[in-house]
Design an enzyme around this catalytic site. Structure first.
Site, PDB file in Angstrom:
ATOM      1  N   CYS A 183       0.850  -1.191   0.000  1.00  0.00           N
ATOM      2  CA  CYS A 183       0.000   0.000   0.000  1.00  0.00           C
ATOM      3  C   CYS A 183       0.884   1.239   0.000  1.00  0.00           C
ATOM      4  O   CYS A 183       2.085   1.158   0.230  1.00  0.00           O
ATOM      5  CB  CYS A 183      -0.872   0.013   1.253  1.00  0.00           C
ATOM      6  SG  CYS A 183      -1.907  -1.442   1.374  1.00  0.00           S
ATOM      7  N   TRP A 226      -4.123  -1.042  -1.247  1.00  0.00           N
ATOM      8  CA  TRP A 226      -4.166  -2.068  -2.282  1.00  0.00           C
ATOM      9  C   TRP A 226      -4.617  -3.309  -1.524  1.00  0.00           C
ATOM     10  O   TRP A 226      -3.831  -3.965  -0.862  1.00  0.00           O
ATOM     11  CB  TRP A 226      -2.777  -2.238  -2.889  1.00  0.00           C
ATOM     12  CG  TRP A 226      -2.840  -2.698  -4.288  1.00  0.00           C
ATOM     13  CD1 TRP A 226      -2.944  -1.922  -5.397  1.00  0.00           C
ATOM     14  CD2 TRP A 226      -2.816  -4.051  -4.745  1.00  0.00           C
ATOM     15  NE1 TRP A 226      -2.994  -2.709  -6.507  1.00  0.00           N
ATOM     16  CE2 TRP A 226      -2.920  -4.012  -6.153  1.00  0.00           C
ATOM     17  CE3 TRP A 226      -2.735  -5.293  -4.112  1.00  0.00           C
ATOM     18  CZ2 TRP A 226      -2.939  -5.154  -6.924  1.00  0.00           C
ATOM     19  CZ3 TRP A 226      -2.752  -6.436  -4.886  1.00  0.00           C
ATOM     20  CH2 TRP A 226      -2.853  -6.355  -6.281  1.00  0.00           C
ATOM     21  N   GLU A 286       7.338 -20.037 -19.805  1.00  0.00           N
ATOM     22  CA  GLU A 286       7.284 -18.699 -19.220  1.00  0.00           C
ATOM     23  C   GLU A 286       8.573 -17.918 -19.538  1.00  0.00           C
ATOM     24  O   GLU A 286       8.514 -16.728 -19.863  1.00  0.00           O
ATOM     25  CB  GLU A 286       7.051 -18.819 -17.708  1.00  0.00           C
ATOM     26  CG  GLU A 286       6.994 -17.521 -16.941  1.00  0.00           C
ATOM     27  CD  GLU A 286       5.938 -16.519 -17.420  1.00  0.00           C
ATOM     28  OE1 GLU A 286       5.083 -16.880 -18.244  1.00  0.00           O
ATOM     29  OE2 GLU A 286       6.009 -15.359 -16.981  1.00  0.00           O
ATOM     30  N   LYS A 300       8.708 -14.332 -21.717  1.00  0.00           N
ATOM     31  CA  LYS A 300       9.358 -13.098 -21.257  1.00  0.00           C
ATOM     32  C   LYS A 300      10.294 -12.574 -22.337  1.00  0.00           C
ATOM     33  O   LYS A 300      10.312 -11.397 -22.645  1.00  0.00           O
ATOM     34  CB  LYS A 300      10.184 -13.328 -19.976  1.00  0.00           C
ATOM     35  CG  LYS A 300       9.450 -13.634 -18.716  1.00  0.00           C
ATOM     36  CD  LYS A 300       8.490 -12.582 -18.237  1.00  0.00           C
ATOM     37  CE  LYS A 300       7.171 -12.713 -18.858  1.00  0.00           C
ATOM     38  NZ  LYS A 300       6.007 -13.010 -18.164  1.00  0.00           N
ATOM     39  N   HIS A 320      12.153 -34.073 -32.909  1.00  0.00           N
ATOM     40  CA  HIS A 320      10.970 -34.394 -33.719  1.00  0.00           C
ATOM     41  C   HIS A 320      10.578 -33.220 -34.610  1.00  0.00           C
ATOM     42  O   HIS A 320       9.446 -33.159 -35.081  1.00  0.00           O
ATOM     43  CB  HIS A 320       9.807 -34.806 -32.809  1.00  0.00           C
ATOM     44  CG  HIS A 320      10.104 -36.059 -32.048  1.00  0.00           C
ATOM     45  ND1 HIS A 320      10.079 -37.313 -32.618  1.00  0.00           N
ATOM     46  CD2 HIS A 320      10.510 -36.244 -30.765  1.00  0.00           C
ATOM     47  CE1 HIS A 320      10.419 -38.220 -31.721  1.00  0.00           C
ATOM     48  NE2 HIS A 320      10.694 -37.589 -30.588  1.00  0.00           N
ATOM     49  N   ARG A 360       0.266   3.447  -9.276  1.00  0.00           N
ATOM     50  CA  ARG A 360       0.131   2.004  -9.033  1.00  0.00           C
ATOM     51  C   ARG A 360      -1.312   1.537  -8.994  1.00  0.00           C
ATOM     52  O   ARG A 360      -1.559   0.344  -8.856  1.00  0.00           O
ATOM     53  CB  ARG A 360       0.777   1.648  -7.706  1.00  0.00           C
ATOM     54  CG  ARG A 360       2.229   1.978  -7.723  1.00  0.00           C
ATOM     55  CD  ARG A 360       2.802   1.571  -6.443  1.00  0.00           C
ATOM     56  NE  ARG A 360       4.095   2.182  -6.271  1.00  0.00           N
ATOM     57  CZ  ARG A 360       4.844   1.987  -5.225  1.00  0.00           C
ATOM     58  NH1 ARG A 360       4.405   1.226  -4.261  1.00  0.00           N
ATOM     59  NH2 ARG A 360       6.010   2.546  -5.132  1.00  0.00           N
ATOM     60  N   ASN A 370       0.818  -1.209   6.123  1.00  0.00           N
ATOM     61  CA  ASN A 370       1.164  -1.865   4.875  1.00  0.00           C
ATOM     62  C   ASN A 370       1.640  -3.262   5.254  1.00  0.00           C
ATOM     63  O   ASN A 370       2.406  -3.389   6.202  1.00  0.00           O
ATOM     64  CB  ASN A 370       2.304  -1.049   4.231  1.00  0.00           C
ATOM     65  CG  ASN A 370       2.674  -1.537   2.857  1.00  0.00           C
ATOM     66  OD1 ASN A 370       2.157  -2.543   2.377  1.00  0.00           O
ATOM     67  ND2 ASN A 370       3.576  -0.823   2.217  1.00  0.00           N
ATOM     68  N   GLY A 371       1.186  -4.294   4.570  1.00  0.00           N
ATOM     69  CA  GLY A 371       1.643  -5.645   4.905  1.00  0.00           C
ATOM     70  C   GLY A 371       0.496  -6.521   5.381  1.00  0.00           C
ATOM     71  O   GLY A 371      -0.671  -6.187   5.177  1.00  0.00           O
ATOM     72  N   GLU A 389       8.368 -11.235 -25.417  1.00  0.00           N
ATOM     73  CA  GLU A 389       7.609 -10.022 -25.098  1.00  0.00           C
ATOM     74  C   GLU A 389       8.484  -8.773 -25.075  1.00  0.00           C
ATOM     75  O   GLU A 389       8.089  -7.740 -25.589  1.00  0.00           O
ATOM     76  CB  GLU A 389       7.015 -10.139 -23.683  1.00  0.00           C
ATOM     77  CG  GLU A 389       5.692 -10.809 -23.596  1.00  0.00           C
ATOM     78  CD  GLU A 389       5.211 -10.850 -22.147  1.00  0.00           C
ATOM     79  OE1 GLU A 389       4.135 -10.344 -21.898  1.00  0.00           O
ATOM     80  OE2 GLU A 389       5.928 -11.402 -21.277  1.00  0.00           O
ATOM     81  N   LYS A 406      -1.235  -4.177 -20.389  1.00  0.00           N
ATOM     82  CA  LYS A 406      -1.156  -4.902 -19.117  1.00  0.00           C
ATOM     83  C   LYS A 406      -2.423  -5.700 -18.846  1.00  0.00           C
ATOM     84  O   LYS A 406      -2.375  -6.820 -18.368  1.00  0.00           O
ATOM     85  CB  LYS A 406      -0.907  -3.900 -17.982  1.00  0.00           C
ATOM     86  CG  LYS A 406      -0.744  -4.538 -16.621  1.00  0.00           C
ATOM     87  CD  LYS A 406       0.570  -5.289 -16.530  1.00  0.00           C
ATOM     88  CE  LYS A 406       0.720  -6.117 -15.278  1.00  0.00           C
ATOM     89  NZ  LYS A 406       1.660  -7.224 -15.459  1.00  0.00           N
TER      90      LYS A 406
HETATM   91  C1  F6R Z   1       2.780 -11.832 -19.865  1.00  0.00           C
HETATM   92  C2  F6R Z   1       1.532 -11.283 -19.394  1.00  0.00           C
HETATM   93  C3  F6R Z   1       0.267 -11.733 -20.037  1.00  0.00           C
HETATM   94  C4  F6R Z   1      -0.810 -11.979 -18.963  1.00  0.00           C
HETATM   95  C5  F6R Z   1      -2.148 -12.336 -19.614  1.00  0.00           C
HETATM   96  C6  F6R Z   1      -3.199 -12.646 -18.574  1.00  0.00           C
HETATM   97  O1  F6R Z   1       3.891 -11.305 -19.238  1.00  0.00           O
HETATM   98  O2  F6R Z   1       1.506 -10.479 -18.510  1.00  0.00           O
HETATM   99  O3  F6R Z   1       0.476 -12.871 -20.794  1.00  0.00           O
HETATM  100  O4  F6R Z   1      -0.372 -13.009 -18.138  1.00  0.00           O
HETATM  101  O5  F6R Z   1      -2.586 -11.273 -20.408  1.00  0.00           O
HETATM  102  O6  F6R Z   1      -3.461 -11.571 -17.755  1.00  0.00           O
HETATM  103  P1  F6R Z   1      -4.160 -11.738 -16.358  1.00  0.00           P
HETATM  104  O7  F6R Z   1      -3.275 -12.558 -15.505  1.00  0.00           O
HETATM  105  O8  F6R Z   1      -4.317 -10.333 -15.854  1.00  0.00           O
HETATM  106  O9  F6R Z   1      -5.465 -12.417 -16.599  1.00  0.00           O
END
Ligand code: F6R
Length: 609
Positions: free
Chosen positions: A2, A74, A481, A485, A504, A27, A100-101, A488, A604
């Site tokens: 927070c 938050w 994953e 990264k 294969h 944030r 916070n926490g 992306e 995001k």
């Molecule tokens: C990758 C990333 C996206 C999200 C995806 C799902 O780094 O951030 O692939 O994971 O768009 O988003 P949420 O988790 O918000 O449903």
């Protein structure tokens, strides 16, 4: 995670602390509030929603005071509404507290206090802390002493800031694990959860160490440890501009969030592990449901889907519970076969992803039990699932998800252990896993120690034309994953998945200038993996191997070997390998001088189909 602010000095304090909160607003907090001494009491103004809501209240009448504390929430405990917003009063309305926490044992404390007659206005752990401190203060202890003595009663991570009507010129704060920074001014002093909320007023700042208490007046700041012994504050002059300060001095949010993972792991485990090494998840299904489930379907997109793959590995290998993982977009249009006794688990950081929400509604129409693993409290998926477990990772700003993924995987492990506890599975050593889980945050700190080595490798290999991410078992899930990264943020094409599949087909792509990253944390398949490494190298590819610290069989096998700290739980070892993979993607993108936090074409939160 927070936002916290505080001011004491000659100026009008309320506009200052409001401005401090504004500097943390990026944030996306869900409620905000302010406390200030007013005559012989403490006034509180607070409101759910964006900071502008509190701003409107203050615009009507700004309270006049030379001391104020403020908080933007938050949510972790209780929905984001007016009642749960901070600050909170104690039982006597004499003190106001922001926090916070997470206080892990707040339910025990609440029950004790209720037995003594206390009543509560909110569902928060913070109000419980206010009551504990308030009772000691009411017995005659100074605010500082009341805070200090109450600390022994709290378990968990916290930063507290408190005002008392009896000591109107003083702010007392305390810290254990959650961030709290002191700002040393001229005839005025401040505090905040983060540096950006301090630098317009002072650049002389000092981060409070764990287990310390500070008393702020306009004339100075005095710091002591939990036993009251003086601690010398050593303020430093910050030279960051505002943008750098928002990132805690890091160059990008992504690297800041990678570094937050030890704290995130602590928060994600807080209050969920018992003294006898069991898992105690709050507010999930009643016992018989865990016994009834015949199948788990995990649904999510992108990183959340990858966490789901880890879940599948865990549930099938450890619990022998059939599990399928679906992309939300495929699930909703795929007319899935769903048994009445199945459990649908929705994983989402934002809780607002359109395809995941549509898939959830489909399950509800079919009357399938739904469980959310969600980061944003009060988001659509969190609200609409039958039950929800929060990941407690705090706000994630970087588009490329890092800390949310590790928190999702930790929640899946806690969920798996909860199921094991209810299904009498003698083969699953819950206590051993819980002991390993407890050590995980510290191990992440160690894994982050690989940063310089990873940076060097990333700088040397940033010109790679293509990258393979390979592994077996859980390492294959983490490979996906790691690859996501890299593509992306570094825009390098990748090929990822089980190493055994290499010959294969994908092997045809290996040539000079190709990088292959191998996850080798699973000792049972390491030998097999070593042959895959040779297949790549024989065709001119470069190999980076990630293995556990106790393994020397990979020495000399790869071009580079990274050793991560490991424990007894293979799932957690595989998960740990994501830390160097995140660092690798970050430093390769940085070597290519790319925009990291907002990669091209991506958003995001994907709220469109
Ligand atoms: C990758 C990333 C996206 C999200 C995806 C799902 O780094 O951030 O692939 O994971 O768009 O988003 P949420 O988790 O918000 O449903």
């Amino acid at each position: 995670m927070c936002g916290i602010a505080g001011y004491v000095g000659p100026q009008s304090a309320v506009p200052i602390v409001f401005d401090q909160l504004r500097r943390l607003e990026y944030r996306g907090y869900d409620s905000a509030g302010i406390a200030f001494p007013q005559g012989d009491r403490i006034g509180i103004l607070k409101r759910a929603g964006k900071l502008s809501g509190l701003g409107e209240m203050l615009a009507q009448e700004t309270p006049e005071s030379h001391v104020a504390i403020a908080h933007s929430r938050w949510a972790t405990h209780g929905a984001p509404n007016d009642l749960n917003a901070h600050p909170h009063y104690d039982q006597f309305g004499q003190i106001a507290l922001i926090h916070n926490g997470i206080i892990e044992n707040y339910l025990e404390l609440k029950t004790e206090l209720a037995r003594e007659g206390d009543t509560f206005q909110s569902e928060t752990d913070t109000e419980v802390a206010a009551h504990v401190i308030g009772r000691l203060h009411a017995q005659g202890l100074s605010l500082e002493e009341a805070v200090r003595q109450s600390l022994a009663k709290f378990r968990g991570a916290y930063a507290f800031v408190v005002l008392s009507a009896r000591e109107p010129g003083t702010i007392v704060c305390a810290r254990n694990a959650s961030p709290l920074v002191l700002g040393f001014g001229e005839g005025e002093n401040l505090l905040a959860s983060d540096v950006p909320a301090l630098i317009p007023w002072t650049r002389r700042v000092w981060t409070m160490p764990d287990d310390t208490v500070a008393v702020l007046t306009k004339d100075g700041i005095r710091v002591t440890d939990v036993n009251g012994r003086p601690v010398e504050a050593e303020p430093e002059e910050v030279t960051w501009d505002v943008a750098a300060a928002e990132k805690g001095g890091y160059e990008h949010f992504m690297i800041k969030e990678i570094h937050e993972q030890p704290l995130v792991a602590r928060q994600c485990l807080a209050g969920r592990l018992t003294d006898d090494n069991r898992v105690a998840l709050d507010g999930v299904f009643s016992d018989h449901v865990w016994q009834e489930i015949d199948r788990v379907n995990i649904i999510g997109c992108g990183t959340a889907y990858h966490a789901g793959l880890m879940g599948k590995h865990l549930f099938e290998r450890m619990l022998r519970l059939p599990t399928d993982v679906f992309y939300s977009s495929e699930f909703r249009y795929g007319d899935p076969l769903l048994s009445d006794r199945s459990l649908a688990v929705f994983i989402s950081q934002s809780g607002e992803t359109a395809d995941s929400l549509a898939a959830l509604r489909l399950c509800q129409q079919r009357r399938i039990r739904t469980l959310g693993i969600v980061n944003v409290v009060g988001s659509a998926i969190a609200r609409e699932c039958d039950r929800v477990i929060y990941t407690q990772a705090g706000p994630e700003i970087s588009v490329a998800s890092t800390k949310a993924y590790t928190a999702q995987c930790l929640v899946l492990l806690q969920l798996g252990m909860t199921i094991a506890q209810h299904r009498e599975m003698p083969g699953v050593r819950v206590e051993e896993v819980v002991r390993d889980l407890r050590q995980w945050p510290e191990r992440v700190v160690e894994a982050l120690g690989l940063e310089e080595q990873v940076k060097r490798i990333a700088n040397e290999w940033a010109d790679s034309r293509m990258a393979f991410f390979l592994g077996r078992n859980a390492d294959a899930a983490v490979a996906l994953e790691g690859a996501l990264k890299l593509k992306e943020i570094a825009y390098i094409p990748t090929q990822e998945g089980p190493a055994g599949e290499l010959k294969h087909g994908p092997l045809a792509l290996v040539e000079e200038g190709v990088l292959a990253v191998f996850g080798a944390t699973d000792p049972f398949v390491r030998e097999k993996l070593a042959s895959n490494v040779k297949e790549v190298q024989a065709r001119g590819g470069r190999a980076l191997i990630i293995t556990t610290h106790d393994d020397d069989t990979m020495d000399g096998v790869g071009d580079e070997v990274l050793r991560i700290p490991g424990g007894k739980t293979p799932y957690l070892n595989a998960l740990m390998s994501v830390v160097p993979l995140q660092l690798l993607a970050y430093y390769m993108a940085r070597a290519k001088n790319l925009e990291i936090d907002m990669p091209r074409n991506l958003a995001k939160s994907v709220t469109v189909e």
